[in-house]
Design a protein around this motif. Structure first.
Motif, PDB file in Angstrom:
ATOM      1  N   MET A   1       0.854  -1.188   0.000  1.00  0.00           N
ATOM      2  CA  MET A   1       0.000   0.000   0.000  1.00  0.00           C
ATOM      3  C   MET A   1       0.887   1.233   0.000  1.00  0.00           C
ATOM      4  SD  MET A   1      -1.360   0.019   3.943  1.00  0.00           S
ATOM      5  CE  MET A   1      -0.215   0.119   5.320  1.00  0.00           C
ATOM      6  N   MET A   2       0.271   2.385  -0.265  1.00  0.00           N
ATOM      7  CA  MET A   2       0.976   3.654  -0.226  1.00  0.00           C
ATOM      8  C   MET A   2       0.554   4.375   1.047  1.00  0.00           C
ATOM      9  SD  MET A   2       2.533   3.159  -3.027  1.00  0.00           S
ATOM     10  CE  MET A   2       3.428   4.713  -3.111  1.00  0.00           C
ATOM     11  N   GLY A   3       1.547   4.986   1.737  1.00  0.00           N
ATOM     12  CA  GLY A   3       1.222   5.490   3.057  1.00  0.00           C
ATOM     13  C   GLY A   3       1.692   6.876   3.335  1.00  0.00           C
ATOM     14  N   PHE A   4       2.172   6.988   4.594  1.00  0.00           N
ATOM     15  CA  PHE A   4       1.710   8.056   5.464  1.00  0.00           C
ATOM     16  C   PHE A   4       2.010   9.454   4.928  1.00  0.00           C
ATOM     17  CE2 PHE A   4       6.081   7.529   6.573  1.00  0.00           C
ATOM     18  CZ  PHE A   4       6.515   8.717   7.101  1.00  0.00           C
ATOM     19  N   ILE A   5       2.980   9.587   4.017  1.00  0.00           N
ATOM     20  CA  ILE A   5       3.178  10.822   3.261  1.00  0.00           C
ATOM     21  C   ILE A   5       3.083  10.451   1.784  1.00  0.00           C
ATOM     22  CG2 ILE A   5       4.523  12.123   4.966  1.00  0.00           C
ATOM     23  CD1 ILE A   5       7.050  11.113   3.689  1.00  0.00           C
ATOM     24  N   PRO A   6       2.807  11.421   0.890  1.00  0.00           N
ATOM     25  CA  PRO A   6       2.583  11.099  -0.524  1.00  0.00           C
ATOM     26  C   PRO A   6       3.705  10.270  -1.136  1.00  0.00           C
ATOM     27  CG  PRO A   6       2.018  13.383  -0.112  1.00  0.00           C
ATOM     28  CD  PRO A   6       2.666  12.874   1.143  1.00  0.00           C
ATOM     29  N   GLY A   7       3.338   9.103  -1.662  1.00  0.00           N
ATOM     30  CA  GLY A   7       4.299   8.276  -2.377  1.00  0.00           C
ATOM     31  C   GLY A   7       5.082   7.305  -1.535  1.00  0.00           C
ATOM     32  N   PHE A   8       4.867   7.280  -0.210  1.00  0.00           N
ATOM     33  CA  PHE A   8       5.641   6.360   0.636  1.00  0.00           C
ATOM     34  C   PHE A   8       5.131   4.932   0.439  1.00  0.00           C
ATOM     35  CE2 PHE A   8       6.871   3.957   4.328  1.00  0.00           C
ATOM     36  CZ  PHE A   8       8.124   4.444   4.659  1.00  0.00           C
ATOM     37  N   PRO A   9       6.008   4.004  -0.016  1.00  0.00           N
ATOM     38  CA  PRO A   9       5.557   2.635  -0.268  1.00  0.00           C
ATOM     39  C   PRO A   9       5.792   1.721   0.938  1.00  0.00           C
ATOM     40  CG  PRO A   9       7.741   2.920  -1.189  1.00  0.00           C
ATOM     41  CD  PRO A   9       7.388   4.221  -0.504  1.00  0.00           C
ATOM     42  N   TYR A  10       4.772   0.984   1.319  1.00  0.00           N
ATOM     43  CA  TYR A  10       4.926  -0.049   2.344  1.00  0.00           C
ATOM     44  C   TYR A  10       5.274  -1.346   1.619  1.00  0.00           C
ATOM     45  CZ  TYR A  10       3.125   2.976   6.010  1.00  0.00           C
ATOM     46  OH  TYR A  10       2.968   3.998   6.921  1.00  0.00           O
ATOM     47  N   LEU A  11       6.515  -1.776   1.780  1.00  0.00           N
ATOM     48  CA  LEU A  11       7.036  -2.907   1.025  1.00  0.00           C
ATOM     49  C   LEU A  11       7.073  -4.173   1.865  1.00  0.00           C
ATOM     50  CD1 LEU A  11      10.067  -1.052  -0.620  1.00  0.00           C
ATOM     51  CD2 LEU A  11       7.755  -1.333  -1.538  1.00  0.00           C
ATOM     52  N   GLY A  12       6.760  -5.290   1.259  1.00  0.00           N
ATOM     53  CA  GLY A  12       6.804  -6.577   1.939  1.00  0.00           C
ATOM     54  C   GLY A  12       7.832  -7.491   1.311  1.00  0.00           C
ATOM     55  N   GLY A  13       8.431  -8.347   2.136  1.00  0.00           N
ATOM     56  CA  GLY A  13       9.332  -9.349   1.608  1.00  0.00           C
ATOM     57  C   GLY A  13      10.774  -9.206   2.032  1.00  0.00           C
ATOM     58  N   MET A  14      11.075  -8.256   2.944  1.00  0.00           N
ATOM     59  CA  MET A  14      12.476  -8.102   3.338  1.00  0.00           C
ATOM     60  C   MET A  14      12.927  -9.250   4.227  1.00  0.00           C
ATOM     61  SD  MET A  14      14.435  -4.976   5.298  1.00  0.00           S
ATOM     62  CE  MET A  14      14.311  -5.737   6.934  1.00  0.00           C
ATOM     63  N   SER A  15      14.144  -9.707   4.043  1.00  0.00           N
ATOM     64  CA  SER A  15      14.699 -10.797   4.825  1.00  0.00           C
ATOM     65  C   SER A  15      14.901 -10.380   6.275  1.00  0.00           C
ATOM     66  CB  SER A  15      16.042 -11.241   4.227  1.00  0.00           C
ATOM     67  OG  SER A  15      16.691 -12.158   5.085  1.00  0.00           O
ATOM     68  N   GLU A  16      14.543 -11.281   7.192  1.00  0.00           N
ATOM     69  CA  GLU A  16      14.769 -11.011   8.614  1.00  0.00           C
ATOM     70  C   GLU A  16      16.259 -10.966   8.942  1.00  0.00           C
ATOM     71  OE1 GLU A  16      14.385 -15.637  10.203  1.00  0.00           O
ATOM     72  OE2 GLU A  16      12.762 -14.215  10.598  1.00  0.00           O
ATOM     73  N   LYS A  17      17.098 -11.448   8.024  1.00  0.00           N
ATOM     74  CA  LYS A  17      18.544 -11.445   8.252  1.00  0.00           C
ATOM     75  C   LYS A  17      19.115 -10.032   8.357  1.00  0.00           C
ATOM     76  CE  LYS A  17      19.399 -15.815   5.799  1.00  0.00           C
ATOM     77  NZ  LYS A  17      20.082 -16.437   4.641  1.00  0.00           N
ATOM     78  N   ILE A  18      18.387  -9.032   7.835  1.00  0.00           N
ATOM     79  CA  ILE A  18      18.879  -7.652   7.903  1.00  0.00           C
ATOM     80  C   ILE A  18      17.912  -6.749   8.677  1.00  0.00           C
ATOM     81  CG2 ILE A  18      20.319  -7.807   5.836  1.00  0.00           C
ATOM     82  CD1 ILE A  18      18.056  -6.451   4.268  1.00  0.00           C
ATOM     83  N   ALA A  19      17.026  -7.350   9.467  1.00  0.00           N
ATOM     84  CA  ALA A  19      16.082  -6.564  10.264  1.00  0.00           C
ATOM     85  C   ALA A  19      16.839  -5.731  11.296  1.00  0.00           C
ATOM     86  CB  ALA A  19      15.094  -7.490  10.959  1.00  0.00           C
ATOM     87  N   ALA A  20      16.288  -4.557  11.602  1.00  0.00           N
ATOM     88  CA  ALA A  20      16.927  -3.663  12.581  1.00  0.00           C
ATOM     89  C   ALA A  20      15.851  -2.788  13.217  1.00  0.00           C
ATOM     90  CB  ALA A  20      17.982  -2.796  11.905  1.00  0.00           C
ATOM     91  N   PRO A  21      15.979  -2.495  14.517  1.00  0.00           N
ATOM     92  CA  PRO A  21      14.970  -1.677  15.200  1.00  0.00           C
ATOM     93  C   PRO A  21      15.023  -0.217  14.753  1.00  0.00           C
ATOM     94  CG  PRO A  21      16.854  -2.025  16.635  1.00  0.00           C
ATOM     95  CD  PRO A  21      17.078  -2.895  15.419  1.00  0.00           C
ATOM     96  N   ARG A  22      13.945   0.494  14.985  1.00  0.00           N
ATOM     97  CA  ARG A  22      13.939   1.934  14.722  1.00  0.00           C
ATOM     98  C   ARG A  22      14.970   2.626  15.618  1.00  0.00           C
ATOM     99  NH1 ARG A  22       9.067   4.003  12.350  1.00  0.00           N
ATOM    100  NH2 ARG A  22       7.606   2.310  11.844  1.00  0.00           N
TER     101      ARG A  22
END
Length: 240
Positions: A130-151
């Protein structure tokens, strides 16, 4: 297939279960395409999310019960909707350095070399849910958990437009300069959102993004081509 409930005093929410998945996303895209084709009088707009669609309507034109009945009748028609073939948009990214100040930290948190983070991040086609919180921001799915990192514990007051970041197991692109707490691993010279373009928002839900590593010279060259109006991102049809 879906459940309908009130959403404020002039809205209706259609819920497609609770699981974020490609199948759910396809159901939502089918539903939104059908809404567009039906052009129901009184419907002002609809907002798709990961698992639901919120519909805003004008109660002077249509009442909740009437709209709910129209939506309920759509359930058996959705399977007949044929979605357009998905496209893969290639987004060049300069990883690390000043453009990706958090790449080193993401690598450290996951016990990887920076080159491995880049290889993993650019080795996947990401579904645009989906497109989100500001114009054009893409919510992407499928990233590997091997490179996950907290905010970041302390969000930055300004993140440059085009920044590519990671938050948890998500990745995304900042279409505008804005505050943010994502771990920034790179930047693209491509304008994801440009109000002066005929189609301001480059990306669309249901399509895919593929990140392509580039060097500093290529980044500058693409920037110049964009300013001259000579750059068009490579787009290919996705083979399912």
């Amino acid at each position: 297939m879906f459940q309908i409930s009130a959403y404020g005093d002039a809205g209706l929410r259609v819920q497609f279960g609770e699981i974020i998945s490609k199948k759910t996303n396809e159901q939502i895209r089918n539903f939104c395409l059908y809404l567009k084709e039906e052009n129901i009088p009184g419907v002002i707009e609809w907002i798709p999310t990961y698992t639901s669609v919120s519909i805003v309507y004008d109660p002077y034109y249509i009442l909740y019960d009437s709209l709910k009945k129209r939506i309920e009748l759509m359930q058996n028609q959705l399977s007949a909707i044929e979605l357009p073939a998905a496209e893969v948009i290639h987004i060049p990214v300069l990883y690390g350095g000043e453009k990706g100040p958090d790449l080193e930290q993401v690598a450290y948190l996951n016990g990887l070399a920076e080159s491995e983070v880049i290889s993993i991040h650019s080795g996947t086609d990401y579904l645009i849910y989906m497109m989100g919180f500001i114009p054009g921001f893409p919510y992407l799915g499928g990233m590997s958990e091997k490179i996950a990192a907290p905010r970041l514990s302390n969000p930055r007051p300004k993140i440059p437009l085009g920044s590519v970041g990671i938050a948890g197991e998500q990745t995304g692109i900042y279409p505008l300069e804005s505050p943010g707490g994502w771990q920034i691993i790179g930047q693209t010279p491509v304008k994801i959102y440009d109000p002066n373009r005929e189609t301001p928002i480059l990306l669309r839900a249901g399509n895919y993004v593929r990140f392509l590593p580039i060097n500093a010279e290529e980044f500058v060259a693409i920037e110049k081509d964009i300013e001259a109006g000579n750059y068009i991102p490579h787009i290919e049809k996705r083979k399912e």
